[in-house]
Write an enzyme that holds these catalytic residues in place. Structure first.
Site, PDB file in Angstrom:
ATOM      1  N   HIS A  14      55.418  51.082  21.655  1.00  0.00           N
ATOM      2  CA  HIS A  14      54.964  51.654  20.384  1.00  0.00           C
ATOM      3  C   HIS A  14      55.477  50.805  19.231  1.00  0.00           C
ATOM      4  O   HIS A  14      56.219  49.842  19.432  1.00  0.00           O
ATOM      5  CB  HIS A  14      55.400  53.124  20.237  1.00  0.00           C
ATOM      6  CG  HIS A  14      56.822  53.317  19.795  1.00  0.00           C
ATOM      7  ND1 HIS A  14      57.275  54.449  19.163  1.00  0.00           N
ATOM      8  CD2 HIS A  14      57.918  52.511  19.903  1.00  0.00           C
ATOM      9  CE1 HIS A  14      58.562  54.339  18.896  1.00  0.00           C
ATOM     10  NE2 HIS A  14      58.982  53.189  19.338  1.00  0.00           N
ATOM     11  N   CYS A  33      61.967  48.777  14.609  1.00  0.00           N
ATOM     12  CA  CYS A  33      60.889  49.587  15.199  1.00  0.00           C
ATOM     13  C   CYS A  33      59.541  49.340  14.523  1.00  0.00           C
ATOM     14  O   CYS A  33      58.510  49.769  15.024  1.00  0.00           O
ATOM     15  CB  CYS A  33      61.241  51.067  15.130  1.00  0.00           C
ATOM     16  SG  CYS A  33      62.490  51.509  16.336  1.00  0.00           S
ATOM     17  N   HIS A  39      57.247  47.161  20.727  1.00  0.00           N
ATOM     18  CA  HIS A  39      58.468  47.136  21.533  1.00  0.00           C
ATOM     19  C   HIS A  39      58.387  48.337  22.460  1.00  0.00           C
ATOM     20  O   HIS A  39      57.566  49.232  22.252  1.00  0.00           O
ATOM     21  CB  HIS A  39      59.725  47.192  20.655  1.00  0.00           C
ATOM     22  CG  HIS A  39      59.867  48.492  19.918  1.00  0.00           C
ATOM     23  ND1 HIS A  39      59.201  48.757  18.742  1.00  0.00           N
ATOM     24  CD2 HIS A  39      60.557  49.612  20.209  1.00  0.00           C
ATOM     25  CE1 HIS A  39      59.497  49.983  18.343  1.00  0.00           C
ATOM     26  NE2 HIS A  39      60.317  50.529  19.217  1.00  0.00           N
ATOM     27  N   HIS A  41      60.198  51.435  25.259  1.00  0.00           N
ATOM     28  CA  HIS A  41      61.336  52.306  25.588  1.00  0.00           C
ATOM     29  C   HIS A  41      61.173  52.833  27.007  1.00  0.00           C
ATOM     30  O   HIS A  41      60.056  53.010  27.491  1.00  0.00           O
ATOM     31  CB  HIS A  41      61.390  53.513  24.650  1.00  0.00           C
ATOM     32  CG  HIS A  41      61.690  53.155  23.232  1.00  0.00           C
ATOM     33  ND1 HIS A  41      62.941  52.814  22.800  1.00  0.00           N
ATOM     34  CD2 HIS A  41      60.884  53.079  22.144  1.00  0.00           C
ATOM     35  CE1 HIS A  41      62.899  52.551  21.502  1.00  0.00           C
ATOM     36  NE2 HIS A  41      61.660  52.692  21.080  1.00  0.00           N
ATOM     37  N   ASP A  79      52.577  56.740  30.656  1.00  0.00           N
ATOM     38  CA  ASP A  79      53.327  55.704  31.361  1.00  0.00           C
ATOM     39  C   ASP A  79      52.605  54.355  31.306  1.00  0.00           C
ATOM     40  O   ASP A  79      51.405  54.274  31.612  1.00  0.00           O
ATOM     41  CB  ASP A  79      53.535  56.129  32.819  1.00  0.00           C
ATOM     42  CG  ASP A  79      54.550  55.252  33.525  1.00  0.00           C
ATOM     43  OD1 ASP A  79      55.507  54.785  32.871  1.00  0.00           O
ATOM     44  OD2 ASP A  79      54.396  55.036  34.744  1.00  0.00           O
ATOM     45  N   HIS A  80      53.345  53.325  30.897  1.00  0.00           N
ATOM     46  CA  HIS A  80      52.821  51.969  30.761  1.00  0.00           C
ATOM     47  C   HIS A  80      51.669  51.866  29.750  1.00  0.00           C
ATOM     48  O   HIS A  80      50.804  50.997  29.862  1.00  0.00           O
ATOM     49  CB  HIS A  80      52.389  51.394  32.121  1.00  0.00           C
ATOM     50  CG  HIS A  80      53.562  51.042  32.988  1.00  0.00           C
ATOM     51  ND1 HIS A  80      54.382  51.999  33.536  1.00  0.00           N
ATOM     52  CD2 HIS A  80      54.068  49.849  33.367  1.00  0.00           C
ATOM     53  CE1 HIS A  80      55.335  51.393  34.231  1.00  0.00           C
ATOM     54  NE2 HIS A  80      55.170  50.096  34.143  1.00  0.00           N
ATOM     55  N   GLU A 125      64.750  58.745  23.873  1.00  0.00           N
ATOM     56  CA  GLU A 125      64.108  57.458  23.580  1.00  0.00           C
ATOM     57  C   GLU A 125      65.023  56.319  24.024  1.00  0.00           C
ATOM     58  O   GLU A 125      64.563  55.282  24.509  1.00  0.00           O
ATOM     59  CB  GLU A 125      63.823  57.359  22.083  1.00  0.00           C
ATOM     60  CG  GLU A 125      63.045  56.120  21.701  1.00  0.00           C
ATOM     61  CD  GLU A 125      62.877  56.012  20.195  1.00  0.00           C
ATOM     62  OE1 GLU A 125      61.767  56.257  19.718  1.00  0.00           O
ATOM     63  OE2 GLU A 125      63.856  55.694  19.506  1.00  0.00           O
TER      64      GLU A 125
HETATM   65 NI    NI Z   1      60.940  52.468  19.185  1.00  0.00          NI
END
Ligand code: NI
Length: 135
Positions: A14, A33, A39, A41, A79-80, A125
């Site tokens: 995200h 961010c 990037h 998580h 997911d992914h 996160e």
């Molecule tokens: Ni982030």
């Protein structure tokens, strides 16, 4: 009342970026961010339901069934994925962990059986940052 928690996991990309602001302001508020090229998580998702144990099973709810519902309705959607671009229920929203727990709650509630109530969604996160939502 007994509370039962199931832990699931997903990885996703995200960025935090408010399109109404300048790039400078986004970097000032969101720091790393706001990185334009995303990037990721490793999210840890804790879903807690509550109810009374069934006299015949001793369970509030079968955690394997709970896990299947969470995987099918939430994890498979996230997911992914790129949360900003790939997830219909996050379209047009800032992809913060706060907005994510609200979205997950709204997606999950209609699919839970009547005998259990959703109590909370807790989402890590990072190992040191988590958000909780109680509906
Ligand atoms: Ni982030």
């Amino acid at each position: 009342m007994v509370f039962v928690t199931r832990l699931e996991h997903f990885n996703a990309a995200h960025k935090l970026y408010n399109p109404n602001w300048t790039r400078e302001k986004n970097e000032e508020v969101f720091g790393a961010c706001a990185n334009e090229n995303w990037h990721g998580h490793n999210y840890q998702l804790y879903v807690t339901v509550k109810g009374e144990p069934d006299p015949e099973t001793g369970f509030v709810y079968d955690v394997k069934k709970l896990s299947s519902i969470i995987k099918e309705k939430i994890v498979n959607q996230l997911d992914h994925k790129n949360l900003n671009m790939d997830v219909p229920f996050l379209q047009g929203k800032l992809c913060s962990t706060e907005n994510l727990v609200i979205g997950i709650w709204q997606q999950l509630v209609p699919h839970l059986p009547k005998e259990v109530q959703l109590h909370s969604i807790k989402l890590y996160e990072t190992p040191r940052i988590y958000v909780e939502y109680f509906g």
